[in-house]
Design a protein around this motif. Structure first.
Motif, mmCIF file in Angstrom:
data_model
loop_
_atom_site.group_PDB
_atom_site.id
_atom_site.type_symbol
_atom_site.label_atom_id
_atom_site.label_comp_id
_atom_site.label_asym_id
_atom_site.label_seq_id
_atom_site.Cartn_x
_atom_site.Cartn_y
_atom_site.Cartn_z
ATOM 1 N N GLU A 191 20.630 -6.331 11.437
ATOM 2 C CA GLU A 191 22.003 -6.418 11.922
ATOM 3 C C GLU A 191 22.333 -7.859 12.251
ATOM 4 O O GLU A 191 21.460 -8.637 12.633
ATOM 5 N N ARG A 192 23.586 -8.196 12.120
ATOM 6 C CA ARG A 192 24.048 -9.555 12.454
ATOM 7 C C ARG A 192 24.242 -9.668 13.953
ATOM 8 O O ARG A 192 24.903 -8.859 14.571
ATOM 9 N N GLU A 193 23.657 -10.730 14.507
ATOM 10 C CA GLU A 193 23.826 -11.051 15.925
ATOM 11 C C GLU A 193 24.017 -12.554 16.027
ATOM 12 O O GLU A 193 23.141 -13.312 15.608
ATOM 13 N N ASN A 194 25.122 -12.977 16.553
ATOM 14 C CA ASN A 194 25.425 -14.399 16.701
ATOM 15 C C ASN A 194 25.261 -15.162 15.390
ATOM 16 O O ASN A 194 24.708 -16.260 15.354
ATOM 17 N N GLY A 195 25.679 -14.572 14.305
ATOM 18 C CA GLY A 195 25.634 -15.222 13.011
ATOM 19 C C GLY A 195 24.288 -15.173 12.306
ATOM 20 O O GLY A 195 24.139 -15.725 11.224
ATOM 21 N N ARG A 196 23.314 -14.520 12.907
ATOM 22 C CA ARG A 196 21.989 -14.418 12.293
ATOM 23 C C ARG A 196 21.654 -12.961 12.028
ATOM 24 O O ARG A 196 22.059 -12.079 12.768
ATOM 25 N N LYS A 197 20.866 -12.754 10.973
ATOM 26 C CA LYS A 197 20.393 -11.406 10.667
ATOM 27 C C LYS A 197 19.124 -11.158 11.461
ATOM 28 O O LYS A 197 18.119 -11.832 11.263
ATOM 29 N N VAL A 198 19.180 -10.197 12.353
ATOM 30 C CA VAL A 198 18.052 -9.893 13.228
ATOM 31 C C VAL A 198 17.421 -8.579 12.781
ATOM 32 O O VAL A 198 18.109 -7.575 12.605
ATOM 33 N N ALA A 199 16.104 -8.610 12.608
ATOM 34 C CA ALA A 199 15.353 -7.431 12.193
ATOM 35 C C ALA A 199 14.801 -6.722 13.418
ATOM 36 O O ALA A 199 14.266 -7.358 14.331
ATOM 37 N N THR A 200 14.945 -5.402 13.430
ATOM 38 C CA THR A 200 14.466 -4.571 14.523
ATOM 39 C C THR A 200 13.691 -3.403 13.940
ATOM 40 O O THR A 200 14.119 -2.810 12.943
ATOM 41 N N LEU A 201 12.572 -3.068 14.543
ATOM 42 C CA LEU A 201 11.802 -1.910 14.086
ATOM 43 C C LEU A 201 12.593 -0.633 14.308
ATOM 44 O O LEU A 201 13.247 -0.467 15.332
ATOM 45 N N THR A 202 12.504 0.277 13.361
ATOM 46 C CA THR A 202 13.089 1.606 13.524
ATOM 47 C C THR A 202 12.014 2.519 14.121
ATOM 48 O O THR A 202 10.841 2.127 14.233
ATOM 49 N N THR A 203 12.399 3.712 14.463
ATOM 50 C CA THR A 203 11.430 4.703 14.937
ATOM 51 C C THR A 203 10.391 4.951 13.850
ATOM 52 O O THR A 203 9.189 5.028 14.131
ATOM 53 N N THR A 204 10.830 5.021 12.608
ATOM 54 C CA THR A 204 9.916 5.197 11.479
ATOM 55 C C THR A 204 8.948 4.015 11.388
ATOM 56 O O THR A 204 7.755 4.204 11.112
#
Length: 157
Positions: free
Chosen positions: A50-63
């Motif tokens: 997802e974009r946050e402050n102009g950067r693409k931030v990766a976050t772990l999903t439950t999977t």
């Protein structure tokens, strides 16, 4: 990357920096290695981007978290062993950098005889490293301890 994202969401540059830091500089992945991997992990449903402050931030999903707990449960820590001995690795990296530099110089300016000689030297070095890794004794044979007899029969008297 999943192990890094397990601790916190990160953007690509943070991942590169974290890997470089955790490997004591032994590996600094390029963006060309990081971003396609992030895309693949997203396609597999292990992370969201997802974009946050102009950067693409990766976050772990439950999977992704479940994958770490099951598939990676017995996997060794990819960053283990980089806390000690970094001076030796740093020296090896510097030696390889110098070797690369001088080899490129020969490739650019050397004559065919020099180029062939360097190719032979490097080929021999590669073989020696493989022998070292295989645990083969690479010590040159010692000089013969036996006394050589003279070919002149008159010398025996």
């Amino acid at each position: 990357m999943l192990r890094l994202l397990e601790t916190e969401p990160m953007h690509g540059y943070q991942i590169v920096s974290s890997i470089e830091e955790r490997t004591a500089g032994a590996w600094k992945p390029s963006p060309g290695a990081i971003y396609p991997t992030l895309s693949q992990l997203e396609d597999e449903g292990l992370i969201t981007i997802e974009r946050e402050n102009g950067r693409k931030v990766a976050t772990l999903t439950t999977t992704g978290r479940e994958y770490i707990e099951t598939a990676l449960a017995d996997a060794p820590d990819p960053f283990a062993g980089f806390d000690g001995g970094s001076a030796e690795r740093g020296h090896l990296r510097e030696t390889l950098r110098e070797l690369h530099e001088v080899t490129r110089r020969v490739a650019r300016t050397g004559d065919p005889e020099q180029t062939a000689a360097v190719d032979t030297i490097l080929g021999d070095a590669i073989k020696q490293v493989y022998l070292l890794l295989a645990g083969v004794d690479r010590t040159p044979p010692a000089a013969a301890d036996t006394v050589t007899e003279s070919a002149d029969p008159d010398d025996e008297q």
